[in-house]
Design a protein around this motif. Structure first.
Motif, mmCIF file in Angstrom:
data_model
loop_
_atom_site.group_PDB
_atom_site.id
_atom_site.type_symbol
_atom_site.label_atom_id
_atom_site.label_comp_id
_atom_site.label_asym_id
_atom_site.label_seq_id
_atom_site.Cartn_x
_atom_site.Cartn_y
_atom_site.Cartn_z
ATOM 1 N N SER A 38 21.187 34.635 -24.575
ATOM 2 C CA SER A 38 20.499 35.796 -24.003
ATOM 3 C C SER A 38 20.699 36.992 -24.902
ATOM 4 C CB SER A 38 21.074 36.116 -22.617
ATOM 5 O OG SER A 38 20.907 35.008 -21.767
ATOM 6 N N PHE A 39 19.654 37.792 -24.993
ATOM 7 C CA PHE A 39 19.727 39.072 -25.703
ATOM 8 C C PHE A 39 19.521 40.160 -24.664
ATOM 9 C CE2 PHE A 39 17.816 36.091 -28.809
ATOM 10 C CZ PHE A 39 18.764 36.155 -29.815
ATOM 11 N N ARG A 40 20.554 40.869 -24.351
ATOM 12 C CA ARG A 40 20.473 41.951 -23.355
ATOM 13 C C ARG A 40 19.641 41.553 -22.136
ATOM 14 N NH1 ARG A 40 18.964 46.559 -27.488
ATOM 15 N NH2 ARG A 40 20.781 46.433 -28.814
ATOM 16 N N GLY A 41 20.032 40.445 -21.519
ATOM 17 C CA GLY A 41 19.368 40.045 -20.283
ATOM 18 C C GLY A 41 18.134 39.195 -20.465
ATOM 19 N N PHE A 42 17.607 39.133 -21.707
ATOM 20 C CA PHE A 42 16.437 38.274 -21.945
ATOM 21 C C PHE A 42 16.923 36.933 -22.479
ATOM 22 C CE2 PHE A 42 13.331 36.430 -24.843
ATOM 23 C CZ PHE A 42 12.258 36.284 -23.973
ATOM 24 N N THR A 43 16.579 35.847 -21.783
ATOM 25 C CA THR A 43 17.083 34.534 -22.173
ATOM 26 C C THR A 43 16.098 33.853 -23.117
ATOM 27 O OG1 THR A 43 18.188 34.432 -20.047
ATOM 28 C CG2 THR A 43 18.039 32.378 -21.275
ATOM 29 N N ALA A 44 16.464 33.803 -24.396
ATOM 30 C CA ALA A 44 15.572 33.231 -25.415
ATOM 31 C C ALA A 44 15.712 31.716 -25.483
ATOM 32 C CB ALA A 44 15.873 33.853 -26.776
ATOM 33 N N VAL A 45 16.925 31.217 -25.245
ATOM 34 C CA VAL A 45 17.173 29.770 -25.161
ATOM 35 C C VAL A 45 17.889 29.538 -23.844
ATOM 36 C CG1 VAL A 45 18.494 27.847 -26.156
ATOM 37 C CG2 VAL A 45 17.197 29.363 -27.658
ATOM 38 N N ASP A 70 13.754 25.498 -41.908
ATOM 39 C CA ASP A 70 13.062 26.483 -41.086
ATOM 40 C C ASP A 70 11.677 26.723 -41.660
ATOM 41 O OD1 ASP A 70 12.462 28.371 -39.243
ATOM 42 O OD2 ASP A 70 13.960 29.830 -39.896
ATOM 43 N N GLU A 71 10.678 26.178 -41.008
ATOM 44 C CA GLU A 71 9.284 26.295 -41.453
ATOM 45 C C GLU A 71 9.129 26.069 -42.950
ATOM 46 O OE1 GLU A 71 6.804 29.193 -39.774
ATOM 47 O OE2 GLU A 71 8.095 29.531 -38.045
ATOM 48 N N PRO A 72 9.437 24.837 -43.397
ATOM 49 C CA PRO A 72 9.432 24.589 -44.848
ATOM 50 C C PRO A 72 8.075 24.779 -45.507
ATOM 51 C CG PRO A 72 9.677 22.534 -43.617
ATOM 52 C CD PRO A 72 9.830 23.644 -42.636
ATOM 53 N N GLU A 96 8.613 23.727 -37.289
ATOM 54 C CA GLU A 96 7.366 23.650 -38.052
ATOM 55 C C GLU A 96 6.172 23.978 -37.159
ATOM 56 O OE1 GLU A 96 6.772 22.908 -41.572
ATOM 57 O OE2 GLU A 96 4.951 23.726 -40.713
ATOM 58 N N HIS A 97 5.315 24.845 -37.672
ATOM 59 C CA HIS A 97 4.100 25.189 -36.932
ATOM 60 C C HIS A 97 2.926 24.283 -37.284
ATOM 61 C CE1 HIS A 97 4.994 28.733 -34.582
ATOM 62 N NE2 HIS A 97 5.781 29.157 -35.563
ATOM 63 N N ASN A 98 2.959 23.749 -38.511
ATOM 64 C CA ASN A 98 1.829 22.952 -38.980
ATOM 65 C C ASN A 98 1.917 21.535 -38.392
ATOM 66 O OD1 ASN A 98 0.138 21.277 -40.500
ATOM 67 N ND2 ASN A 98 0.331 22.588 -42.305
ATOM 68 N N GLY A 123 6.579 24.460 -30.669
ATOM 69 C CA GLY A 123 6.332 25.252 -29.459
ATOM 70 C C GLY A 123 5.627 26.532 -29.821
ATOM 71 N N PRO A 124 4.980 27.149 -28.844
ATOM 72 C CA PRO A 124 4.241 28.378 -29.136
ATOM 73 C C PRO A 124 5.157 29.510 -29.607
ATOM 74 C CG PRO A 124 4.179 27.839 -26.766
ATOM 75 C CD PRO A 124 4.880 26.718 -27.448
ATOM 76 N N ASN A 125 4.568 30.547 -30.154
ATOM 77 C CA ASN A 125 5.347 31.700 -30.619
ATOM 78 C C ASN A 125 6.264 32.211 -29.518
ATOM 79 O OD1 ASN A 125 4.152 31.678 -33.109
ATOM 80 N ND2 ASN A 125 2.543 33.125 -32.529
ATOM 81 N N GLY A 126 7.492 32.522 -29.908
ATOM 82 C CA GLY A 126 8.443 33.081 -28.946
ATOM 83 C C GLY A 126 9.098 32.046 -28.049
ATOM 84 N N ALA A 127 8.890 30.745 -28.343
ATOM 85 C CA ALA A 127 9.429 29.679 -27.481
ATOM 86 C C ALA A 127 10.943 29.543 -27.598
ATOM 87 C CB ALA A 127 8.754 28.352 -27.807
ATOM 88 N N GLY A 128 11.511 30.074 -28.690
ATOM 89 C CA GLY A 128 12.965 30.000 -28.854
ATOM 90 C C GLY A 128 13.418 29.081 -29.976
ATOM 91 N N LYS A 129 12.473 28.638 -30.815
ATOM 92 C CA LYS A 129 12.799 27.676 -31.874
ATOM 93 C C LYS A 129 13.800 28.257 -32.886
ATOM 94 C CE LYS A 129 8.448 27.463 -33.089
ATOM 95 N NZ LYS A 129 7.814 28.379 -32.119
ATOM 96 N N THR A 130 13.488 29.442 -33.371
ATOM 97 C CA THR A 130 14.366 30.038 -34.384
ATOM 98 C C THR A 130 15.732 30.369 -33.793
ATOM 99 O OG1 THR A 130 12.434 30.931 -35.488
ATOM 100 C CG2 THR A 130 14.536 31.918 -36.077
ATOM 101 N N THR A 131 15.736 30.829 -32.554
ATOM 102 C CA THR A 131 17.014 31.136 -31.905
ATOM 103 C C THR A 131 17.854 29.867 -31.773
ATOM 104 O OG1 THR A 131 15.918 32.905 -30.685
ATOM 105 C CG2 THR A 131 18.073 32.211 -29.871
ATOM 106 N N LEU A 132 17.219 28.771 -31.369
ATOM 107 C CA LEU A 132 17.929 27.495 -31.255
ATOM 108 C C LEU A 132 18.477 27.071 -32.620
ATOM 109 C CD1 LEU A 132 18.785 24.977 -29.689
ATOM 110 C CD2 LEU A 132 16.460 24.100 -29.906
#
Ligand SMILES: Nc1ncnc2c1ncn2[C@@H]1O[C@H](COP(=O)(O)OP(=O)(O)OP(=O)(O)O)[C@@H](O)[C@H]1O
Length: 260
Positions: free
Chosen positions: A23-30, A182-184, A213-215, A47-56
């Motif tokens: 969580s980041f200040r109350g917002f749960t990213a993962v 990370d998004e090679p 990966e987004h592609n 997953g779509p943008n903001g899904a939590g991939k990079t945070t994971l």
């Protein structure tokens, strides 16, 4: 000893998270992620943008500390470990943003990365004799990523796709059991994307690869297993063909568009 803590308990799992949250200040990213990455797999996180991939990804590599939950590496609890320790345990990552020294040649980059894995560390003053020991291996690694011919050019002169390939060589210098990418293929033209897919196919031998990966054609071509994240949670998991036909996945991707 807690049997659930015994190394190698779940023989096939290299990475195992339970209830992993950030969580980041109350917002749960993962949010309570139970992820299992099996040994030898190429495992894609999509997953779509903001899904939590990079945070994971940042949690798995120790760049972020979890708010809750556990991470195991081959059965060993690494929750809260530093990035350095996780790297020493055999996990290397590539970054989305290239981070190279423009003036150093490719050969010098890889030699320094190899040196960093020894007790010599990153000393500025090392004899030619010591450096020569790393030269052969550096050459092999550059060959592996298709950059053998450019070994003596400064990194600053490389095209974007080649810089990403050099970054892979630097990650491979650690001889990691687990490679996180990370998004090679981010920002690459089609030719470089195809080259990168072939490269990942080559370097996956004897290691486990996790990639964000987004592609989707890259995911289709590489991934044995795909985990789809949405709103910080696992939406579904399976082979590429299984997840692409899952109505929840289609909805997750289209939902963002229809809401726009
Ligand atoms: N340091 C942070 N502080 C606050 N919020 C953050 C932070 N890092 C990520 N977030 C939020 O967490 C959510 C998940 O972000 P994350 O970057 O993990 O998603 P993602 O799936 O990688 O997205 P993308 O595909 O766009 O890269 C987003 O809503 C993001 O704004």
């Amino acid at each position: 000893m807690d049997p659930s803590n015994a190394p190698g308990r779940d023989s096939g799992a290299v990475i195992e998270t339970t209830g992993l949250s950030k969580s980041f200040r109350g917002f749960t990213a993962v949010d309570g992620v139970d992820l299992t990455v099996s040994e030898g797999d190429v495992h894609a996180l999509v997953g779509p943008n903001g899904a939590g991939k990079t945070t994971l990804f940042n949690l798995l590599t120790g760049f972020l500390k979890p708010s809750a939950g556990q991470i195991r590496l081959s059965g060993r609890d690494i929750t809260g470990s530093s990035p350095e320790r996780i790297a020493r345990l055999g996990v290397a990552r590539s970054f989305q943003i290239t981070n190279l020294f423009e003036q150093l040649t490719l050969q010098q980059h890889v030699e320094l990365a190899l040196m960093g894995t020894t007790k010599l560390g990153h000393r500025f003053w090392v004899s030619d004799r010591v450096l020569a020991k790393f030269a052969d291996r550096a050459g092999e690694l550059l060959d592996e990523v298709g950059l053998a011919r450019q070994r003596d050019v400064p990194a600053g002169t490389l095209a974007y796709g080649q810089k990403r390939a050099l970054e892979l060589a630097l990650a491979l210098a650690l001889d990691p059991a687990v490679l996180l990418l990370d998004e090679p293929t981010a920002g690459m033209g089609m030719e470089d994307v195809e080259r990168t897919v072939e490269l990942v196919k080559r370097i996956r031998a004897n290691r486990t690869v996790v990639l964000v990966e987004h592609n989707m054609s890259v995911v289709a071509g590489l991934a044995d297993r795909v985990t789809v994240l949405q709103f910080g949670r696992i939406l579904t998991e399976g082979t590429y063909d299984e997840v692409r036909n899952d109505p929840r996945v289609i909805e997750a991707y289209l939902g963002g568009e229809s809401a726009a």
